[in-house]
Design an enzyme around this catalytic site. Structure first.
Site, PDB file in Angstrom:
ATOM      1  N   HIS A   1      -2.969 -11.055   8.583  1.00 16.10           N
ATOM      2  CA  HIS A   1      -3.381  -9.838   9.552  1.00 16.10           C
ATOM      3  C   HIS A   1      -4.605  -9.619   8.902  1.00 16.10           C
ATOM      4  O   HIS A   1      -5.032  -9.901   7.765  1.00 16.10           O
ATOM      5  CB  HIS A   1      -2.324  -8.587   9.017  1.00 16.10           C
ATOM      6  CG  HIS A   1      -2.575  -7.459   9.735  1.00 16.10           C
ATOM      7  ND1 HIS A   1      -3.521  -6.629   9.675  1.00 16.10           N
ATOM      8  CD2 HIS A   1      -2.011  -6.835  11.093  1.00 16.10           C
ATOM      9  CE1 HIS A   1      -3.628  -5.454  10.523  1.00 16.10           C
ATOM     10  NE2 HIS A   1      -2.605  -5.698  11.153  1.00 16.10           N
TER      11      HIS A   1
ATOM     12  N   ASP B   1       1.586  -8.959   1.052  1.00 12.84           N
ATOM     13  CA  ASP B   1       1.448  -8.097   2.101  1.00 12.84           C
ATOM     14  C   ASP B   1       2.803  -8.063   2.857  1.00 12.84           C
ATOM     15  O   ASP B   1       3.392  -8.821   3.566  1.00 12.84           O
ATOM     16  CB  ASP B   1       0.381  -8.458   3.151  1.00 12.84           C
ATOM     17  CG  ASP B   1       0.447  -7.711   4.398  1.00 12.84           C
ATOM     18  OD1 ASP B   1       1.598  -6.842   4.642  1.00 12.84           O
ATOM     19  OD2 ASP B   1      -0.486  -7.941   5.276  1.00 12.84           O
TER      20      ASP B   1
ATOM     21  N   GLN C   1       5.465  -6.418   7.053  1.00 17.17           N
ATOM     22  CA  GLN C   1       6.378  -7.069   8.140  1.00 17.17           C
ATOM     23  C   GLN C   1       7.505  -7.371   7.635  1.00 17.17           C
ATOM     24  O   GLN C   1       8.459  -7.713   8.173  1.00 17.17           O
ATOM     25  CB  GLN C   1       5.818  -8.021   8.870  1.00 17.17           C
ATOM     26  CG  GLN C   1       4.645  -7.784   9.948  1.00 17.17           C
ATOM     27  CD  GLN C   1       4.968  -6.776  11.036  1.00 17.17           C
ATOM     28  OE1 GLN C   1       6.251  -6.679  11.388  1.00 17.17           O
ATOM     29  NE2 GLN C   1       4.010  -5.985  11.370  1.00 17.17           N
TER      30      GLN C   1
ATOM     31  N   LYS D   1       6.684   1.092   9.211  1.00 18.39           N
ATOM     32  CA  LYS D   1       7.323  -0.185   9.791  1.00 18.39           C
ATOM     33  C   LYS D   1       8.922   0.106   9.251  1.00 18.39           C
ATOM     34  O   LYS D   1       9.548  -0.839   9.834  1.00 18.39           O
ATOM     35  CB  LYS D   1       6.578  -1.252   9.203  1.00 18.39           C
ATOM     36  CG  LYS D   1       5.028  -1.541   9.360  1.00 18.39           C
ATOM     37  CD  LYS D   1       4.633  -2.315  10.320  1.00 18.39           C
ATOM     38  CE  LYS D   1       3.278  -2.706  10.279  1.00 18.39           C
ATOM     39  NZ  LYS D   1       2.651  -2.636  11.503  1.00 18.39           N
TER      40      LYS D   1
ATOM     41  N   CYS E   1      -4.189  -8.450  15.792  1.00 15.51           N
ATOM     42  CA  CYS E   1      -4.874  -8.206  14.486  1.00 15.51           C
ATOM     43  C   CYS E   1      -4.633  -9.339  13.573  1.00 15.51           C
ATOM     44  O   CYS E   1      -4.668  -9.358  12.176  1.00 15.51           O
ATOM     45  CB  CYS E   1      -4.437  -6.899  13.950  1.00 15.51           C
ATOM     46  SG  CYS E   1      -4.833  -5.459  14.655  1.00 15.51           S
TER      47      CYS E   1
HETATM   48  N1  C6P Z   1       0.484  -4.561  11.831  1.00 21.50           N
HETATM   49  C1  C6P Z   1       1.306  -5.005  14.160  1.00 21.50           C
HETATM   50  O1  C6P Z   1       1.511  -4.649  15.318  1.00 21.50           O
HETATM   51  P1  C6P Z   1      -0.981  -0.463   8.336  1.00 21.50           P
HETATM   52  O2  C6P Z   1      -1.740  -0.432   9.609  1.00 21.50           O
HETATM   53  O3  C6P Z   1      -1.976  -0.471   7.355  1.00 21.50           O
HETATM   54  O4  C6P Z   1       0.251   0.309   8.200  1.00 21.50           O
HETATM   55  O5  C6P Z   1      -0.511  -1.970   8.265  1.00 21.50           O
HETATM   56  C2  C6P Z   1      -1.299  -3.265   8.341  1.00 21.50           C
HETATM   57  C3  C6P Z   1      -0.719  -4.342   8.478  1.00 21.50           C
HETATM   58  C4  C6P Z   1      -0.924  -5.391   7.399  1.00 21.50           C
HETATM   59  N2  C6P Z   1      -0.416  -6.565   7.198  1.00 21.50           N
HETATM   60  C5  C6P Z   1       0.623  -6.811   8.245  1.00 21.50           C
HETATM   61  C6  C6P Z   1       1.330  -8.239   8.371  1.00 21.50           C
HETATM   62  C7  C6P Z   1       0.734  -6.099   9.289  1.00 21.50           C
HETATM   63  O6  C6P Z   1       1.724  -6.497  10.408  1.00 21.50           O
HETATM   64  C8  C6P Z   1       0.155  -4.935   9.544  1.00 21.50           C
HETATM   65  C9  C6P Z   1       0.091  -3.938  10.855  1.00 21.50           C
HETATM   66  C10 C6P Z   1       0.534  -4.056  13.069  1.00 21.50           C
HETATM   67  O7  C6P Z   1       1.406  -6.072  13.788  1.00 21.50           O
HETATM   68  C11 C6P Z   1      -0.222  -3.061  13.689  1.00 21.50           C
HETATM   69  S1  C6P Z   1      -2.037  -3.971  13.692  1.00 21.50           S
END
Ligand code: C6P
Length: 405
Positions: A122, A199, A202, A225, A363
Site C-alpha cells: 500500500h 503492515d 489487512q 479494519k 492505493c
Molecule cells: N487500505 C483499502 O481500501 P489507514 O488508512 O492508516 O487505516 O490504513 C492504511 C493502509 C495501510 N496498509 C494497508 C495494507 C492497507 O490496506 C491500508 C488501508 C484501505 O485497501 C484504504 S486505502
C-alpha cells in the site's frame, strides 16, 4: 460460540439498510469493516457516561477514562501476544504507525545503507520510506512479485546483505489478498541483522497474529479494519527499538520535564503518544477485540475460507472476467476486471444495485503497473457476508457486463 451467521448479522445495524432500493451488500470490508452494536454502544457509553481527558485529572471521570484506556491497551497486548503493555503504542492508524517508525529511523540510517520494500505494498508502506531514503541517502530496493501475486522469495534472499537495515512488507496485500510468508521474511532479515516492519492492516480482521512467536521488530494495524472505530490503531515495537527511536511528535503527555533549556521525554508508551489521544477510539478498539474473540478467529477463518472459495469459483465462471491475485494463501479479497470494461463503470453499476465494492488502484499503484491495468474491481468479504450476497454480486456483475459491453 457456534457460527450462527444470522445472529452475527443481527449484531450489525447497518446490514439492515437499503441502498438504491436494494438490501445493502457490503463488500468493501478491506477499506473499512462495519461496526457491531457492541462497538457502537461502547462509543455511546463513553461519551454519555465518562467522557474526560486521560492521564491528567484527579477527578472521577478522568480516572474512569484513564482506567478504561489503559485496560484497552492490555486487551491489545493480550490479543497480539505482546510481552509488555508499554510496547503497545496507540496511533491514529496504520499510516501513523509507519510514519512514526520511518521518522525515527532518520537518525539511525546512514548513506549507502539499504532498505527493502515489497512490490505489493500500500502507498502507506512505500512513501514514508522513500521520504526516509531522500533524507538519509539510504537506498530503497524492491522485492518483486510473480504473476500470481506472490513475493519472489529467491530474489528476496539475494537482495538481503550486510547493508540491509530494514525490511517492510505487508502481512496481507490489500489489492490481491495474498498472505505473505512473514515468518520466513523475518527470519531471513534477522540473519543479516536487519529489522522488519510488518503492515498488518489487512491481516488482523482475518487472523490473530502472535507477535511474540513471530519475533517481528515492528507491527502496525488499524482498528477500523477489524470492527473497531476509525482514527485509532496500534504500533507494536520491540522494547529495544522503541527506546532507541526518537519521538515522532512533541507536545503534552510525551515529556518528563520541560524547561526552555532542555526537555526530557516520558517513558514508553507515552513518549510516542503526544497530545490528547482518540480516547473513545482506544477504549472501543478494546470492545472490538472482545467482540471478535467472542466469535473466535478459528471460526472466522473457516467461514471466510469457504466464502472465498465459493465467490472465486462463481466469478471464474463468468466469461471475460479475470482475477488478479491467485496465490494459494489468500484472505477473502478478490480483485477482478471484466474484459474491455473500466472497473469504475462496473463499480458504479453494482452500487445502483445496492452492492458496495471498491474500484481503482486501491492505493497500490505499483501492483496495477505490474499487471498493466488502471485498476480493478475489489470485492472484499467479512465473516458477516453470506453466500446469498455472493450470488447477488455474481448476477449484478453479469448484468453490468451486458450493459457495458
Ligand atoms: N487500505 C483499502 O481500501 P489507514 O488508512 O492508516 O487505516 O490504513 C492504511 C493502509 C495501510 N496498509 C494497508 C495494507 C492497507 O490496506 C491500508 C488501508 C484501505 O485497501 C484504504 S486505502
Amino acid at each position: 460460540m457456534a457460527f450462527d451467521i444470522q445472529k452475527i448479522r443481527d449484531n450489525f445495524p447497518i446490514l439492515k439498510r437499503q441502498v438504491n432500493g436494494f438490501p445493502l451488500v457490503y463488500l468493501d470490508n478491506a477499506a473499512t469493516s462495519q461496526k457491531p452494536k457492541a462497538v457502537i454502544d461502547c462509543l455511546v457509553n463513553y461519551y454519555s457516561q465518562y467522557n474526560a481527558n486521560i492521564h491528567r485529572g484527579v477527578h472521577t471521570l478522568s480516572q474512569e477514562a484513564t482506567d478504561a484506556y489503559e485496560q484497552a491497551r492490555r486487551k491489545v497486548q493480550n490479543h497480539f501476544s505482546i510481552a509488555y503493555p508499554e510496547t503497545v503504542i496507540f496511533t491514529s492508524g496504520t499510516t501513523h504507525g509507519i510514519n512514526l517508525v520511518a521518522h525515527g529511523f532518520t537518525t539511525l540510517l546512514k548513506k549507502g545503507e539499504e532498505v527493502l520494500v515489497s512490490a505489493m505494498e500500500h502507498h502507506s508502506n512505500i512513501v514514508p520510506w522513500q521520504m526516509l531514503c531522500e533524507k538519509t541517502g539510504a537506498k530503497l530496493k524492491v522485492i518483486p512479485m510473480n504473476e500470481q501475486g506472490e513475493l519472489r522469495m529467491e530474489v528476496y534472499s539475494e537482495l538481503l546483505s550486510s547493508k540491509t537495515r530494514l525490511v517492510f512488507v505487508n502481512h496481507v496485500s490489500n489489492a490481491l489478498g495474498t498472505i505473505n510468508p512473514i515468518e520466513t521474511i523475518i527470519q531471513k532479515a534477522h540473519q543479516v541483522g536487519a529489522a522488519v516492519l510488518v503492515d498488518g492492516a489487512q491481516a488482523c480482521a482475518h487472523m490473530k497474529p502472535n507477535l511474540k512467536l513471530l519475533d517481528v521488530d515492528f507491527y502496525v494495524t488499524s482498528a477500523h479494519k477489524m470492527c473497531g472505530p476509525t482514527g485509532v490503531g496500534m504500533l507494536y515495537g520491540k522494547k529495544e527499538w522503541l527506546e532507541k527511536l526518537p519521538p515522532f511528535q512533541g507536545g503534552g503527555e510525551m515529556i518528563k520535564e520541560v524547561t526552555f533549556e532542555k526537555t526530557t521525554y516520558a517513558e514508553l508508551p507515552h513518549k510516542f503518544e503526544a497530545g490528547t489521544p482518540n480516547i473513545a477510539g482506544g477504549i472501543c478498539f478494546g470492545a472490538a477485540l472482545d467482540y471478535l474473540n467472542h466469535i473466535g478467529f478459528d471460526a472466522i477463518t473457516a467461514y471466510e475460507t469457504e466464502l472465498l472459495a465459493y465467490a472465486t469459483q462463481q466469478l471464474q465462471s463468468i466469461e471475460g472476467l479475470k482475477i488478479f491475485g491467485t496465490a494459494p494463501q489468500k484472505t477473502s479479497v478478490i480483485s477482478f476486471n471484466l474484459e474491455g470494461i473500466h472497473p469504475y463503470d462496473v463499480g458504479t453499476i453494482l452500487d445502483k444495485m445496492g452492492i458496495a465494492v471498491r474500484t481503482g488502484h486501491h492505493c497500490a499503484q505499483p501492483i496495477m503497473d505490474f499487471y498493466h491495468i488502471p485498476g480493478t474491481v475489489r470485492a472484499s468479504f467479512a465473516f458477516y457476508n453470506t453466500k446469498e450476497e455472493v450470488d447477488r454480486l455474481i448476477s449484478a456483475v453479469k448484468k453490468a457486463q451486458k450493459m457495458l459491453r
